[in-house]
Write a protein that holds these residues in place. Structure first.
Motif, PDB file in Angstrom:
ATOM      1  N   PRO A  96      20.542  19.413 -15.456  1.00  0.00           N
ATOM      2  CA  PRO A  96      20.930  20.756 -15.014  1.00  0.00           C
ATOM      3  C   PRO A  96      21.054  21.759 -16.162  1.00  0.00           C
ATOM      4  O   PRO A  96      20.777  22.941 -15.980  1.00  0.00           O
ATOM      5  CB  PRO A  96      22.269  20.546 -14.308  1.00  0.00           C
ATOM      6  N   ARG A  97      21.437  21.304 -17.336  1.00  0.00           N
ATOM      7  CA  ARG A  97      21.555  22.233 -18.474  1.00  0.00           C
ATOM      8  C   ARG A  97      20.176  22.741 -18.889  1.00  0.00           C
ATOM      9  O   ARG A  97      20.007  23.914 -19.193  1.00  0.00           O
ATOM     10  CB  ARG A  97      22.281  21.577 -19.637  1.00  0.00           C
ATOM     11  N   PHE A  98      19.180  21.845 -18.900  1.00  0.00           N
ATOM     12  CA  PHE A  98      17.815  22.261 -19.220  1.00  0.00           C
ATOM     13  C   PHE A  98      17.340  23.273 -18.185  1.00  0.00           C
ATOM     14  O   PHE A  98      16.770  24.302 -18.528  1.00  0.00           O
ATOM     15  CB  PHE A  98      16.879  21.043 -19.261  1.00  0.00           C
ATOM     16  N   HIS A  99      17.597  22.981 -16.931  1.00  0.00           N
ATOM     17  CA  HIS A  99      17.172  23.873 -15.854  1.00  0.00           C
ATOM     18  C   HIS A  99      17.829  25.251 -16.006  1.00  0.00           C
ATOM     19  O   HIS A  99      17.181  26.281 -15.806  1.00  0.00           O
ATOM     20  CB  HIS A  99      17.500  23.263 -14.489  1.00  0.00           C
ATOM     21  N   ALA A 100      19.093  25.271 -16.370  1.00  0.00           N
ATOM     22  CA  ALA A 100      19.799  26.537 -16.567  1.00  0.00           C
ATOM     23  C   ALA A 100      19.183  27.337 -17.717  1.00  0.00           C
ATOM     24  O   ALA A 100      19.025  28.562 -17.625  1.00  0.00           O
ATOM     25  CB  ALA A 100      21.277  26.281 -16.820  1.00  0.00           C
ATOM     26  N   VAL A 101      18.813  26.650 -18.793  1.00  0.00           N
ATOM     27  CA  VAL A 101      18.181  27.331 -19.927  1.00  0.00           C
ATOM     28  C   VAL A 101      16.846  27.933 -19.499  1.00  0.00           C
ATOM     29  O   VAL A 101      16.542  29.091 -19.812  1.00  0.00           O
ATOM     30  CB  VAL A 101      17.999  26.372 -21.128  1.00  0.00           C
ATOM     31  N   VAL A 102      16.039  27.171 -18.789  1.00  0.00           N
ATOM     32  CA  VAL A 102      14.739  27.678 -18.342  1.00  0.00           C
ATOM     33  C   VAL A 102      14.931  28.891 -17.442  1.00  0.00           C
ATOM     34  O   VAL A 102      14.239  29.905 -17.592  1.00  0.00           O
ATOM     35  CB  VAL A 102      13.923  26.575 -17.624  1.00  0.00           C
ATOM     36  N   THR A 103      15.865  28.816 -16.519  1.00  0.00           N
ATOM     37  CA  THR A 103      16.131  29.926 -15.608  1.00  0.00           C
ATOM     38  C   THR A 103      16.537  31.170 -16.393  1.00  0.00           C
ATOM     39  O   THR A 103      16.037  32.275 -16.128  1.00  0.00           O
ATOM     40  CB  THR A 103      17.223  29.536 -14.597  1.00  0.00           C
ATOM     41  N   GLU A 104      17.406  30.998 -17.362  1.00  0.00           N
ATOM     42  CA  GLU A 104      17.855  32.134 -18.177  1.00  0.00           C
ATOM     43  C   GLU A 104      16.732  32.673 -19.067  1.00  0.00           C
ATOM     44  O   GLU A 104      16.525  33.879 -19.154  1.00  0.00           O
ATOM     45  CB  GLU A 104      19.028  31.698 -19.050  1.00  0.00           C
ATOM     46  N   ARG A 105      15.980  31.803 -19.695  1.00  0.00           N
ATOM     47  CA  ARG A 105      14.947  32.211 -20.650  1.00  0.00           C
ATOM     48  C   ARG A 105      13.750  32.878 -19.979  1.00  0.00           C
ATOM     49  O   ARG A 105      13.027  33.622 -20.631  1.00  0.00           O
ATOM     50  CB  ARG A 105      14.479  31.010 -21.482  1.00  0.00           C
ATOM     51  N   ARG A 106      13.544  32.628 -18.702  1.00  0.00           N
ATOM     52  CA  ARG A 106      12.430  33.286 -17.997  1.00  0.00           C
ATOM     53  C   ARG A 106      12.513  34.794 -18.128  1.00  0.00           C
ATOM     54  O   ARG A 106      11.497  35.475 -18.198  1.00  0.00           O
ATOM     55  CB  ARG A 106      12.451  32.940 -16.507  1.00  0.00           C
ATOM     56  N   MET A 107      13.718  35.316 -18.149  1.00  0.00           N
ATOM     57  CA  MET A 107      13.905  36.765 -18.225  1.00  0.00           C
ATOM     58  C   MET A 107      13.501  37.326 -19.588  1.00  0.00           C
ATOM     59  O   MET A 107      13.145  38.488 -19.702  1.00  0.00           O
ATOM     60  CB  MET A 107      15.365  37.139 -17.947  1.00  0.00           C
ATOM     61  N   ALA A 108      13.551  36.503 -20.628  1.00  0.00           N
ATOM     62  CA  ALA A 108      13.276  36.968 -21.987  1.00  0.00           C
ATOM     63  C   ALA A 108      11.916  36.513 -22.526  1.00  0.00           C
ATOM     64  O   ALA A 108      11.453  37.032 -23.531  1.00  0.00           O
ATOM     65  CB  ALA A 108      14.383  36.483 -22.927  1.00  0.00           C
ATOM     66  N   ASP A 109      11.304  35.538 -21.874  1.00  0.00           N
ATOM     67  CA  ASP A 109      10.068  34.939 -22.385  1.00  0.00           C
ATOM     68  C   ASP A 109       8.969  35.116 -21.337  1.00  0.00           C
ATOM     69  O   ASP A 109       8.914  34.384 -20.344  1.00  0.00           O
ATOM     70  CB  ASP A 109      10.314  33.455 -22.683  1.00  0.00           C
ATOM     71  N   SER A 110       8.093  36.074 -21.578  1.00  0.00           N
ATOM     72  CA  SER A 110       7.064  36.386 -20.580  1.00  0.00           C
ATOM     73  C   SER A 110       6.089  35.226 -20.376  1.00  0.00           C
ATOM     74  O   SER A 110       5.589  35.033 -19.271  1.00  0.00           O
ATOM     75  CB  SER A 110       6.300  37.654 -20.963  1.00  0.00           C
ATOM     76  N   GLU A 111       5.825  34.436 -21.420  1.00  0.00           N
ATOM     77  CA  GLU A 111       4.939  33.278 -21.255  1.00  0.00           C
ATOM     78  C   GLU A 111       5.584  32.225 -20.363  1.00  0.00           C
ATOM     79  O   GLU A 111       4.915  31.651 -19.495  1.00  0.00           O
ATOM     80  CB  GLU A 111       4.608  32.660 -22.615  1.00  0.00           C
ATOM     81  N   LEU A 112       6.851  31.962 -20.581  1.00  0.00           N
ATOM     82  CA  LEU A 112       7.572  30.998 -19.744  1.00  0.00           C
ATOM     83  C   LEU A 112       7.613  31.492 -18.304  1.00  0.00           C
ATOM     84  O   LEU A 112       7.376  30.728 -17.368  1.00  0.00           O
ATOM     85  CB  LEU A 112       8.991  30.781 -20.276  1.00  0.00           C
ATOM     86  N   ASP A 113       7.871  32.773 -18.125  1.00  0.00           N
ATOM     87  CA  ASP A 113       7.914  33.337 -16.782  1.00  0.00           C
ATOM     88  C   ASP A 113       6.546  33.231 -16.100  1.00  0.00           C
ATOM     89  O   ASP A 113       6.461  32.867 -14.928  1.00  0.00           O
ATOM     90  CB  ASP A 113       8.372  34.793 -16.825  1.00  0.00           C
ATOM     91  N   ALA A 114       5.482  33.520 -16.837  1.00  0.00           N
ATOM     92  CA  ALA A 114       4.135  33.454 -16.254  1.00  0.00           C
ATOM     93  C   ALA A 114       3.774  32.029 -15.837  1.00  0.00           C
ATOM     94  O   ALA A 114       3.222  31.809 -14.752  1.00  0.00           O
ATOM     95  CB  ALA A 114       3.102  33.990 -17.253  1.00  0.00           C
ATOM     96  N   THR A 115       4.103  31.064 -16.675  1.00  0.00           N
ATOM     97  CA  THR A 115       3.818  29.661 -16.362  1.00  0.00           C
ATOM     98  C   THR A 115       4.617  29.207 -15.141  1.00  0.00           C
ATOM     99  O   THR A 115       4.086  28.572 -14.232  1.00  0.00           O
ATOM    100  CB  THR A 115       4.159  28.761 -17.571  1.00  0.00           C
TER     101      THR A 115
END
Length: 185
Positions: A96-115
């Motif tokens: 769940p901690r990894f999932h929370a980081v990914v959810t939060e980082r999507r807003m700041a990382d356009s590549e992560l959000d696009a993927t």
């Protein structure tokens, strides 16, 4: 140590490699996060799509609108959807901690959000194809998107938040809601 304080050096140390070796494969810690997130998402997407399409005798058929969905087919679909919800819950619960980081980082990382968006879109499109074959009345793509949001949001609230009911009650109620929205009649 949280994500904000994690460095390439700390990742390399934990992996047992030099910082120089880290930089041979990754530009920064965000590149590692994107790689891990994509790998996890593709694994979940593969298992969910595989579960939904596992039995061509029931789920791969096109429903005749004049006949509709038989009781046996409805039960088969409910069983598949139950397995899918179980997989999605397990995926979120795995880290769940990894999932929370990914959810939060999507807003700041356009590549992560696009993927992440591409994976979500693929799942929604596969779901729309199933809805079409099952004789869903209405906009299959829009309904598939609503189903995705409903499952994802409910799972987030249940697994990453503070659950109100036990896992079995949660799963059964969510599957019931999905079936009511997805299937005709």
């Amino acid at each position: 140590m949280g994500y904000a304080s994690t460095t390439a050096k700390s990742i390399a140390k934990r992996a047992g490699v030099s910082t120089g070796s880290f930089y041979q494969y990754f530009t920064d810690k965000d590149a590692v996060l994107r790689e891990l997130a994509q790998e996890r998402q593709m694994a979940l997407l593969g298992s969910v799509v595989g579960e939904l399409a596992a039995d061509p005798g029931t789920l791969g058929i096109t429903v005749d609108p004049a006949v509709g969905i038989t009781h046996d087919l409805r039960i088969a679909i409910q069983q598949r959807l139950t397995a899918v919800v179980d997989q999605v819950v397990a995926h979120h619960r795995e880290d769940p901690r990894f999932h929370a980081v990914v959810t939060e980082r999507r807003m700041a990382d356009s590549e992560l959000d696009a993927t992440t968006t591409a994976g979500e879109r693929a799942l929604v499109e596969k779901t729309a194809e199933l809805l079409t074959r099952w004789g869903h009345q209405g906009d299959c793509l829009a309904t598939a998107f609503i189903l995705f949001g409903m499952v994802e949001g409910a799972v987030h609230a249940h697994v990453l938040g503070h659950p109100i009911v036990d896992d079995n009650r949660f799963r059964d109620a969510l599957v019931d809601a999905v079936v009511r929205l997805a299937l005709p009649g």
